[in-house]
Design a protein around this motif. Structure first.
Motif, short mmCIF file in Angstrom:
data_model
loop_
_atom_site.label_atom_id
_atom_site.label_comp_id
_atom_site.label_asym_id
_atom_site.label_seq_id
_atom_site.Cartn_x
_atom_site.Cartn_y
_atom_site.Cartn_z
N PRO A 9 -6.01 1.50 -1.86
CA PRO A 9 -4.83 1.89 -2.65
C PRO A 9 -3.61 2.25 -1.82
O PRO A 9 -2.48 2.14 -2.30
CB PRO A 9 -5.34 3.09 -3.46
CG PRO A 9 -6.80 2.82 -3.63
CD PRO A 9 -7.23 2.20 -2.33
N SER A 10 -3.82 2.66 -0.57
CA SER A 10 -2.68 3.01 0.29
C SER A 10 -2.08 1.79 0.97
O SER A 10 -1.04 1.89 1.63
CB SER A 10 -3.12 4.02 1.35
OG SER A 10 -3.93 3.40 2.34
N GLY A 11 -2.75 0.63 0.85
CA GLY A 11 -2.30 -0.58 1.51
C GLY A 11 -2.94 -0.83 2.85
O GLY A 11 -2.63 -1.82 3.51
N ALA A 12 -3.86 0.03 3.26
CA ALA A 12 -4.54 -0.14 4.54
C ALA A 12 -5.63 -1.20 4.42
O ALA A 12 -6.25 -1.37 3.35
CB ALA A 12 -5.14 1.18 5.01
N LEU A 13 -5.89 -1.89 5.52
CA LEU A 13 -6.92 -2.92 5.55
C LEU A 13 -8.29 -2.27 5.47
O LEU A 13 -8.67 -1.47 6.32
CB LEU A 13 -6.78 -3.74 6.84
CG LEU A 13 -7.49 -5.09 6.90
CD1 LEU A 13 -6.88 -6.07 5.91
CD2 LEU A 13 -7.41 -5.65 8.32
N ALA A 14 -9.06 -2.62 4.42
CA ALA A 14 -10.37 -2.00 4.21
C ALA A 14 -11.52 -2.95 4.50
O ALA A 14 -12.68 -2.55 4.52
CB ALA A 14 -10.48 -1.51 2.77
N ALA A 54 -2.87 -10.66 -1.18
CA ALA A 54 -3.31 -9.44 -1.86
C ALA A 54 -2.14 -8.75 -2.55
O ALA A 54 -2.28 -8.24 -3.68
CB ALA A 54 -3.98 -8.49 -0.86
N LEU A 55 -0.99 -8.73 -1.92
CA LEU A 55 0.19 -8.10 -2.52
C LEU A 55 0.67 -8.88 -3.73
O LEU A 55 1.07 -8.31 -4.74
CB LEU A 55 1.32 -8.00 -1.48
CG LEU A 55 1.02 -7.12 -0.26
CD1 LEU A 55 2.16 -7.20 0.74
CD2 LEU A 55 0.78 -5.68 -0.69
N GLY A 109 3.41 -11.21 3.32
CA GLY A 109 2.54 -10.41 4.18
C GLY A 109 3.20 -10.07 5.50
O GLY A 109 3.11 -8.94 5.98
N ALA A 110 3.86 -11.05 6.11
CA ALA A 110 4.55 -10.80 7.38
C ALA A 110 5.64 -9.76 7.20
O ALA A 110 5.84 -8.90 8.07
CB ALA A 110 5.13 -12.11 7.93
N SER A 111 6.35 -9.82 6.07
CA SER A 111 7.39 -8.84 5.80
C SER A 111 6.79 -7.44 5.66
O SER A 111 7.32 -6.47 6.21
CB SER A 111 8.15 -9.22 4.52
OG SER A 111 9.08 -8.22 4.17
N ALA A 112 5.68 -7.35 4.94
CA ALA A 112 5.04 -6.05 4.76
C ALA A 112 4.57 -5.48 6.10
O ALA A 112 4.76 -4.29 6.38
CB ALA A 112 3.86 -6.18 3.80
#
Length: 307
Positions: free
Chosen positions: A19-24, A293-294, A115-118
């Motif tokens: 949920p925080s956007g971290a790779l799980a 994913a985004l 993804g690259a932007s994020a």
């Protein structure tokens, strides 16, 4: 959890974001050839990722899929994914029910751009220039993809920069893709090898005249793509990704030198400091799967075209 898949011509990269956007979690599987095999690949990748990261099915909020080819806006229908052997495929009908979560599908380069932007911080403007079998770009402004009226914003591979250059499959001569696309370079080099473009660079370093010409053409075409992207949308940075980035520092040095040489005769181009506005995406970056994913996170909401 949000799951993203980058379905490539040889492998599929799948990631899970918490949920925080971290790779799980992250897994890679070989991509099958043809529509049925691609469907199996997607289902297998999601199952393995859930197992690897310990994600219960009911904890997956969305699944985004980045895939080559044209994706009809607002649908999960893919056409002309020639690198996968897919003429037409509706992924919602094919995998929507079995995956058990809302899905959304996007062109792979556009997903990689997001993804690259994020990964780059998610603010300002950025163009992602994909150097793979072909050449294309995705443009992101403050975290939103710029798609254009018909979704073709960033399709710069078929801009001709040399009317006397090599023939491109699109029918023109001297397109950026004909000079800088991995497929075209491998065909023009003509020597068998696992990594033909890398072989071109090695041969050029060893003094091979034909390899030097091919390498110079690649740098010239990528530099032209950078100029087009900056001069049309004035992005803060052009991030170069795709399979050819495995060439690493020599590729970046060649492109920087070409940009500097063209700016030497133009005060205007010098003022843009183009060679300082390019970066290579780190090798092995999960940008494309993260972007998917985004994109999947917006499943079920209205799709807004920015452009």
């Amino acid at each position: 959890m949000r799951i993203g898949l980058d379905v490539g011509g040889t492998k599929t990269d799948a990631v899970a974001l918490d949920p925080s956007g971290a790779l799980a979690g992250r897994v890679r599987v070989p991509t099958g050839w043809g529509a049925s095999a691609v469907i199996r690949t997607i289902v297998e990748a999601v199952a393995l990722l859930r197992e690897d990261a310990g994600i219960p099915a009911d904890e997956v909020a969305s699944i985004g899929i980045g895939i080559p080819g044209q994706v009809e806006p607002g649908t999960a229908r893919v056409v002309h994914a020639v690198n996968l052997g897919v003429a037409e495929l509706d992924l919602y009908d094919a995998v929507g029910a079995s995956l058990g979560a809302p899905i959304r599908v996007e062109n792979d380069v556009k997903a990689a751009a997001l993804g690259a932007s994020a990964l780059h911080g998610g603010s300002g403007s950025m163009a992602y220039l994909n150097l793979g079998t072909g050449v294309a770009a995705g443009i992101v402004h403050n975290g939103a993809l710029i798609r254009g009226v018909r979704g073709t914003a960033g399709e710069i591979g078929h801009i001709s920069i040399d009317p006397n250059g090599p023939l491109c499959p699109c029918g023109q001569r001297g397109c950026i893709e004909a000079l800088a696309g991995g497929g075209s370079l491998a065909q023009r080099w003509g020597s068998p090898g696992v990594h033909p473009v890398s072989d071109v660079f090695s041969a050029a370093d060893a003094g091979d005249a034909r390899a030097r010409d091919l390498r110079a053409g690649l740098a010239r075409a990528v530099a032209a793509a950078v100029r087009v992207l900056v001069l049309t949308v004035d992005v803060d940075v052009v991030v170069i990704g795709g399979g050819l980035t495995g060439l690493g520092a020599p590729l970046l040095a060649d492109v920087s030198a070409e940009l500097a040489a063209s700016a030497a005769a133009s005060p205007f181009l010098r003022s843009l400091r183009l060679e300082e506005r390019i970066e290579l995406l780190p090798s092995g970056s999960p940008a494309a799967a993260v972007g998917a994913a985004l994109i999947g996170d917006t499943a079920g909401t209205e799709v807004v075209a920015h452009g």
